[in-house]
Scaffold this motif. Structure first.
Motif, mmCIF file in Angstrom:
data_model
loop_
_atom_site.group_PDB
_atom_site.id
_atom_site.type_symbol
_atom_site.label_atom_id
_atom_site.label_comp_id
_atom_site.label_asym_id
_atom_site.label_seq_id
_atom_site.Cartn_x
_atom_site.Cartn_y
_atom_site.Cartn_z
ATOM 1 N N TYR A 134 -3.371 -0.108 12.508
ATOM 2 C CA TYR A 134 -3.904 -1.380 13.033
ATOM 3 C C TYR A 134 -2.922 -2.523 12.944
ATOM 4 N N LYS A 135 -1.750 -2.295 12.335
ATOM 5 C CA LYS A 135 -0.743 -3.360 12.236
ATOM 6 C C LYS A 135 0.159 -3.291 13.476
ATOM 7 N N ASP A 146 5.288 4.237 1.819
ATOM 8 C CA ASP A 146 4.217 3.527 2.517
ATOM 9 C C ASP A 146 4.856 2.786 3.698
ATOM 10 N N SER A 157 6.735 0.944 -0.948
ATOM 11 C CA SER A 157 6.596 0.387 0.405
ATOM 12 C C SER A 157 7.964 0.263 1.051
ATOM 13 N N ASP A 193 -2.277 0.285 -3.263
ATOM 14 C CA ASP A 193 -1.486 1.469 -3.600
ATOM 15 C C ASP A 193 -1.512 1.706 -5.116
ATOM 16 N N CYS A 222 -0.711 2.771 8.337
ATOM 17 C CA CYS A 222 -1.926 2.395 9.075
ATOM 18 C C CYS A 222 -1.565 2.157 10.538
ATOM 19 N N ALA A 234 3.293 1.012 6.052
ATOM 20 C CA ALA A 234 2.358 0.054 6.660
ATOM 21 C C ALA A 234 3.067 -1.028 7.467
ATOM 22 N N HIS A 235 4.162 -1.579 6.918
ATOM 23 C CA HIS A 235 4.827 -2.702 7.594
ATOM 24 C C HIS A 235 6.127 -2.312 8.273
ATOM 25 N N ASN A 256 -7.974 6.384 5.961
ATOM 26 C CA ASN A 256 -7.168 5.162 5.997
ATOM 27 C C ASN A 256 -5.991 5.344 5.049
ATOM 28 N N LEU A 257 -5.117 4.374 5.023
ATOM 29 C CA LEU A 257 -3.897 4.525 4.218
ATOM 30 C C LEU A 257 -4.242 4.831 2.760
ATOM 31 N N SER A 258 -5.199 4.089 2.212
ATOM 32 C CA SER A 258 -5.515 4.255 0.787
ATOM 33 C C SER A 258 -5.963 5.683 0.483
ATOM 34 N N PHE A 318 1.842 -3.690 -2.706
ATOM 35 C CA PHE A 318 0.488 -3.903 -2.191
ATOM 36 C C PHE A 318 -0.524 -3.333 -3.187
HETATM 37 C C1 LIG Z 1 -2.093 -2.978 5.036
HETATM 38 C C2 LIG Z 1 -1.626 -2.172 3.887
HETATM 39 C C3 LIG Z 1 -2.443 -1.203 3.312
HETATM 40 C C4 LIG Z 1 -3.859 -1.041 3.791
HETATM 41 O O1 LIG Z 1 -4.480 0.112 3.371
HETATM 42 P P1 LIG Z 1 -5.865 0.550 4.047
HETATM 43 O O2 LIG Z 1 -6.273 1.714 3.288
HETATM 44 O O3 LIG Z 1 -5.569 0.810 5.505
HETATM 45 O O4 LIG Z 1 -6.813 -0.594 3.928
HETATM 46 C C5 LIG Z 1 -1.914 -0.420 2.290
HETATM 47 N N1 LIG Z 1 -0.638 -0.591 1.851
HETATM 48 C C6 LIG Z 1 0.163 -1.554 2.390
HETATM 49 C C7 LIG Z 1 1.562 -1.730 1.900
HETATM 50 C C8 LIG Z 1 -0.314 -2.375 3.407
HETATM 51 O O5 LIG Z 1 0.452 -3.339 3.901
#
Ligand SMILES: *Cc1c(COP(=O)(O)O)cnc(C)c1O
Length: 401
Positions: A212-213, A187, A158, A118, A210, A189-190, A86-88, A115
């Protein structure tokens, strides 16, 4: 012409008719092809072909083949992205790799309000390595200049801020960091799927994200890691057999695979990757620049309509009005934000709440429409004007908001 493209794209998702879904920045909607894709992987591949599927259906290569499909969306080259973990966890790998690539420096710069996961990951690594090998420094965005980064080993940032929806200048900040001798981990993610990103031209070192977004891969779908070609000989700090040069030789010692494969660790979730792949198929032949335009139209229109309503005087717009600085969500801060968000959800407008007082309206250019904006703002106005949010059932906080 383009309207019909967006009607077509919207038709590729299951969207309940009585709901307005404005949370695709948190969990993308279900693509219509995904149930059958999952059923096929379960029934045909797993059910009939059993373990042979690792070869015959190429399960073993999925993190790389799906990685290449993601690469296309984030402006990366083939063989520079793996879809796994996963992202983390991918950030954990990228950060240790970056520190190894910049061994004379120990400072990891992070944005103070980003976030939290991170920053938790960075703090965990600082604890593991000790202060003389890793020290965290929190900066604000405006302080991310080459002068302030000239002792930094790496900067984690981010691309779009999860709370405010503001978009950062990837090119400018990456250049400033490189000029100062720092590496950069972005990052995404968004931003992946809604912003045109060009990791190659921008010369980004590492990126994580990620699926799933906005990529609609499904709840808990795996993350991804981008490692630019010139850094791919660095070690993966979580050295597992899936990143080994000859995983089925079962050698007693670890020998990393060449290229991006070495950033894999353990066995991938084949079911989850099937769903990710189905989600990514919606993006085929759709230029990201077109989605970016659509996203700006939707969020810009939302902001204009918000401004025109009388209740807007009691609302703080956190999202930049300038197109160049806006991601794909609109965030507002207001009193009673939590109970108002609950009343909105109850009235069929799905949004989310972020502490202490923020409501986020996420817009997916693949399926949201101007009608969603009108309905959401009408519902919000009614809830505020009638004070319906004061009802006791809207005061109770669940684990996930
Ligand atoms: C959603 C999100 C994550 C989620 O991390 P996971 O390891 O997938 O749970 C991490 N960083 C940002 C900026 C996010 O928006």
């Amino acid at each position: 012409m383009s309207e019909s493209i967006f009607d077509h794209l919207r038709s590729r998702f299951h969207l309940p008719e009585d709901r307005v879904y404005l949370d695709g920045n948190s969990l993308g909607a279900l693509p219509t092809t995904t149930p059958a894709a999952l059923a096929n992987t379960v029934e045909q591949q797993w059910g009939s072909d059993l373990i042979a599927s690792w070869n015959s259906h190429n399960w073993i290569e999925l993190p790389l083949t799906v990685g290449d499909e993601i690469a296309h969306i984030i402006g990366a080259e083939k063989d520079t992205v793996v879809c796994c973990d996963n992202l983390s966890i991918n950030l954990y790998k990228a950060l240790l790799a970056a520190l190894e690539l910049n061994p004379s420096r120990r400072v990891v710069c992070v944005e103070d309000q980003q976030f939290p996961s991170d920053n938790y990951i960075a703090a965990g690594i600082a604890r593991l390595l000790g202060e003389d090998r890793c020290a965290i420094r929190a900066l604000s965005i405006s302080d991310m200049t080459s002068d302030n980064l000239n002792d930094a080993a790496v900067l984690i940032l981010s691309h779009v801020d999860y709370k405010t929806g503001s978009l950062r200048d990837m090119q400018k900040i990456t250049e400033a960091a490189h000029q100062a001798g720092s590496l950069v981990i972005w990052d995404l993610a968004h931003s992946a799927g809604v912003i045109d990103i060009d990791l190659v031209t921008t010369d980004v070192d590492f990126a994580v994200g990620c699926t799933y977004k906005f990529l609609n891969g499904g709840p808990g779908a795996p993350g991804y890691l981008y490692v630019q070609k010139r850094h791919q000989s660095v070690a993966n700090p979580i050295s597992g057999w899936m990143g080994h040069a000859a995983m089925f030789d079962f050698e007693s010692g670890y020998r990393p695979a060449d290229g991006i494969r070495r950033f894999l660790t353990g066995t991938q979730s084949v079911l989850a990757l099937s769903a990710v792949r189905s989600g990514l198929s919606v993006f085929e032949n759709v230029p990201i620049s077109l989605l970016r335009q659509r996203s700006l139209t939707l969020t810009g229109d939302f902001i204009r309509q918000l401004d025109a309503r009388s209740f807007s005087v009691s609302v703080d717009l956190l999202t930049p009005r300038s197109d160049a600085k806006r991601g794909s969500q609109v965030s507002i801060a207001l009193n009673d934000a939590f109970s108002i968000s609950q009343a909105l959800i109850d009235s069929g407008v799905i949004v989310d709440f972020r502490a202490p007082n923020i409501i986020r309206f996420g817009f997916s250019p693949l399926y949201n429409t101007e009608t969603d904006t009108t309905k959401a703002l009408e519902a919000l106005e009614t809830i505020i004007d009638t004070r319906r949010f004061e009802a006791p059932e809207y005061q109770v906080r669940a684990t996930v908001t």
